[in-house]
Design a protein around this motif. Sequence first.
Motif, PDB file in Angstrom:
ATOM      1  N   PRO A   1     -63.450  35.888  54.638  1.00 44.25           N
ATOM      2  CA  PRO A   1     -62.416  34.935  54.457  1.00 44.25           C
ATOM      3  C   PRO A   1     -62.163  34.058  55.599  1.00 44.25           C
ATOM      4  O   PRO A   1     -61.673  32.941  55.620  1.00 44.25           O
ATOM      5  CB  PRO A   1     -61.431  35.415  53.562  1.00 44.25           C
ATOM      6  CG  PRO A   1     -62.047  36.570  52.751  1.00 44.25           C
ATOM      7  CD  PRO A   1     -63.013  37.181  53.760  1.00 44.25           C
ATOM      8  N   SER A   2     -61.763  34.976  56.500  1.00 39.56           N
ATOM      9  CA  SER A   2     -61.341  34.118  57.787  1.00 39.56           C
ATOM     10  C   SER A   2     -62.216  33.131  58.507  1.00 39.56           C
ATOM     11  O   SER A   2     -61.873  32.214  59.099  1.00 39.56           O
ATOM     12  CB  SER A   2     -60.889  35.124  58.983  1.00 39.56           C
ATOM     13  OG  SER A   2     -61.920  35.920  59.406  1.00 39.56           O
ATOM     14  N   TYR A   3     -63.444  33.364  58.090  1.00 40.32           N
ATOM     15  CA  TYR A   3     -64.530  32.452  58.660  1.00 40.32           C
ATOM     16  C   TYR A   3     -64.573  31.289  57.728  1.00 40.32           C
ATOM     17  O   TYR A   3     -64.681  30.104  58.363  1.00 40.32           O
ATOM     18  CB  TYR A   3     -66.133  33.238  58.733  1.00 40.32           C
ATOM     19  CG  TYR A   3     -66.058  34.482  59.395  1.00 40.32           C
ATOM     20  CD1 TYR A   3     -65.202  34.493  60.566  1.00 40.32           C
ATOM     21  CD2 TYR A   3     -66.549  35.534  58.720  1.00 40.32           C
ATOM     22  CE1 TYR A   3     -65.461  35.788  61.704  1.00 40.32           C
ATOM     23  CE2 TYR A   3     -66.714  36.689  59.657  1.00 40.32           C
ATOM     24  CZ  TYR A   3     -66.233  36.729  61.048  1.00 40.32           C
ATOM     25  OH  TYR A   3     -66.083  37.836  61.855  1.00 40.32           O
ATOM     26  N   GLU A   4     -64.191  31.403  56.652  1.00 34.10           N
ATOM     27  CA  GLU A   4     -63.632  30.133  56.002  1.00 34.10           C
ATOM     28  C   GLU A   4     -62.748  29.434  56.408  1.00 34.10           C
ATOM     29  O   GLU A   4     -62.714  28.098  56.594  1.00 34.10           O
ATOM     30  CB  GLU A   4     -63.857  30.815  54.258  1.00 34.10           C
ATOM     31  CG  GLU A   4     -63.337  29.698  53.323  1.00 34.10           C
ATOM     32  CD  GLU A   4     -64.577  28.835  53.073  1.00 34.10           C
ATOM     33  OE1 GLU A   4     -64.658  27.571  52.773  1.00 34.10           O
ATOM     34  OE2 GLU A   4     -65.861  29.811  53.116  1.00 34.10           O
ATOM     35  N   GLU A   5     -61.567  30.067  56.887  1.00 37.75           N
ATOM     36  CA  GLU A   5     -60.390  29.436  57.491  1.00 37.75           C
ATOM     37  C   GLU A   5     -60.888  28.634  58.764  1.00 37.75           C
ATOM     38  O   GLU A   5     -60.173  27.654  59.314  1.00 37.75           O
ATOM     39  CB  GLU A   5     -59.467  30.519  57.855  1.00 37.75           C
ATOM     40  CG  GLU A   5     -58.671  30.971  56.399  1.00 37.75           C
ATOM     41  CD  GLU A   5     -57.858  32.310  56.786  1.00 37.75           C
ATOM     42  OE1 GLU A   5     -57.664  32.572  58.071  1.00 37.75           O
ATOM     43  OE2 GLU A   5     -57.493  32.871  55.810  1.00 37.75           O
ATOM     44  N   ASP A   6     -61.718  29.227  59.706  1.00 38.38           N
ATOM     45  CA  ASP A   6     -62.219  28.562  60.817  1.00 38.38           C
ATOM     46  C   ASP A   6     -63.452  27.801  60.796  1.00 38.38           C
ATOM     47  O   ASP A   6     -64.230  27.465  61.723  1.00 38.38           O
ATOM     48  CB  ASP A   6     -62.498  29.692  61.870  1.00 38.38           C
ATOM     49  CG  ASP A   6     -61.424  30.691  62.232  1.00 38.38           C
ATOM     50  OD1 ASP A   6     -60.148  29.943  62.373  1.00 38.38           O
ATOM     51  OD2 ASP A   6     -61.573  31.842  62.430  1.00 38.38           O
ATOM     52  N   SER A   7     -63.931  27.100  59.468  1.00 43.60           N
ATOM     53  CA  SER A   7     -65.140  26.715  59.229  1.00 43.60           C
ATOM     54  C   SER A   7     -65.137  25.441  60.144  1.00 43.60           C
ATOM     55  O   SER A   7     -66.455  25.139  60.643  1.00 43.60           O
ATOM     56  CB  SER A   7     -65.370  26.190  57.744  1.00 43.60           C
ATOM     57  OG  SER A   7     -64.025  25.302  57.358  1.00 43.60           O
ATOM     58  N   SER A   8     -63.977  24.480  60.371  1.00 45.19           N
ATOM     59  CA  SER A   8     -64.020  23.677  61.145  1.00 45.19           C
ATOM     60  C   SER A   8     -64.355  23.769  62.406  1.00 45.19           C
ATOM     61  O   SER A   8     -64.949  22.803  63.097  1.00 45.19           O
ATOM     62  CB  SER A   8     -62.723  22.766  61.015  1.00 45.19           C
ATOM     63  OG  SER A   8     -61.648  23.634  61.521  1.00 45.19           O
ATOM     64  N   GLU A   9     -64.048  24.707  63.320  1.00 45.68           N
ATOM     65  CA  GLU A   9     -64.439  25.476  64.472  1.00 45.68           C
ATOM     66  C   GLU A   9     -65.900  25.728  64.492  1.00 45.68           C
ATOM     67  O   GLU A   9     -66.435  25.392  65.646  1.00 45.68           O
ATOM     68  CB  GLU A   9     -63.484  26.532  65.006  1.00 45.68           C
ATOM     69  CG  GLU A   9     -62.201  26.328  65.230  1.00 45.68           C
ATOM     70  CD  GLU A   9     -61.924  25.228  66.387  1.00 45.68           C
ATOM     71  OE1 GLU A   9     -62.610  25.403  67.167  1.00 45.68           O
ATOM     72  OE2 GLU A   9     -61.295  24.089  66.213  1.00 45.68           O
TER      73      GLU A   9
ATOM     74  N   SER B   1     -67.848  28.343  51.503  1.00 41.77           N
ATOM     75  CA  SER B   1     -68.359  27.086  51.727  1.00 41.77           C
ATOM     76  C   SER B   1     -69.750  27.465  52.440  1.00 41.77           C
ATOM     77  O   SER B   1     -70.697  26.421  52.811  1.00 41.77           O
ATOM     78  CB  SER B   1     -67.423  26.272  52.687  1.00 41.77           C
ATOM     79  OG  SER B   1     -67.215  26.987  53.962  1.00 41.77           O
TER      80      SER B   1
ATOM     81  N   THR C   1     -62.075  36.569  65.942  1.00 43.74           N
ATOM     82  CA  THR C   1     -63.035  35.111  65.958  1.00 43.74           C
ATOM     83  C   THR C   1     -63.089  34.397  67.430  1.00 43.74           C
ATOM     84  O   THR C   1     -64.268  33.793  67.557  1.00 43.74           O
ATOM     85  CB  THR C   1     -62.381  34.105  65.000  1.00 43.74           C
ATOM     86  OG1 THR C   1     -62.145  34.862  63.694  1.00 43.74           O
ATOM     87  CG2 THR C   1     -63.168  32.920  64.607  1.00 43.74           C
TER      88      THR C   1
END
Length: 106
Positions: free
Chosen positions: A4-12, A42, A95
């Motif tokens: 899920p943390s990759y979801e949080e960083d999706s814009s990066e 996503s 990340t």
Amino acid sequence: MQMPSYEEDSSEFERRNAQVLGISTDLVHAQEAWAKSLGGLSYPLLADNWPYGFVAAQYGVLRGDGLVERAIFVVDKQGKVAYIDIHDISQQPPTDKIMAALDKLK
């Protein structure tokens, strides 16, 4: 999975023109249930289930007991592995290390 943390960083990831993929040996319906329990993701989840663990074996993370190591691979557009992080199942690599590996691809 602790993705899920990759979801949080999706814009990066998007800013670096990177595509996140989750790959596990879980069956598709189990992956769908997991993603749904998180409120959706996503990025795609891929099932490495038939033949069991084929992709994991190709990347050297299928263990002798049939389990798969938790691992991160950054692969460039030519298919070359540019970064590998294999770590304990209970941990997720920072990340920032993944982003640094992506930045080196530019």
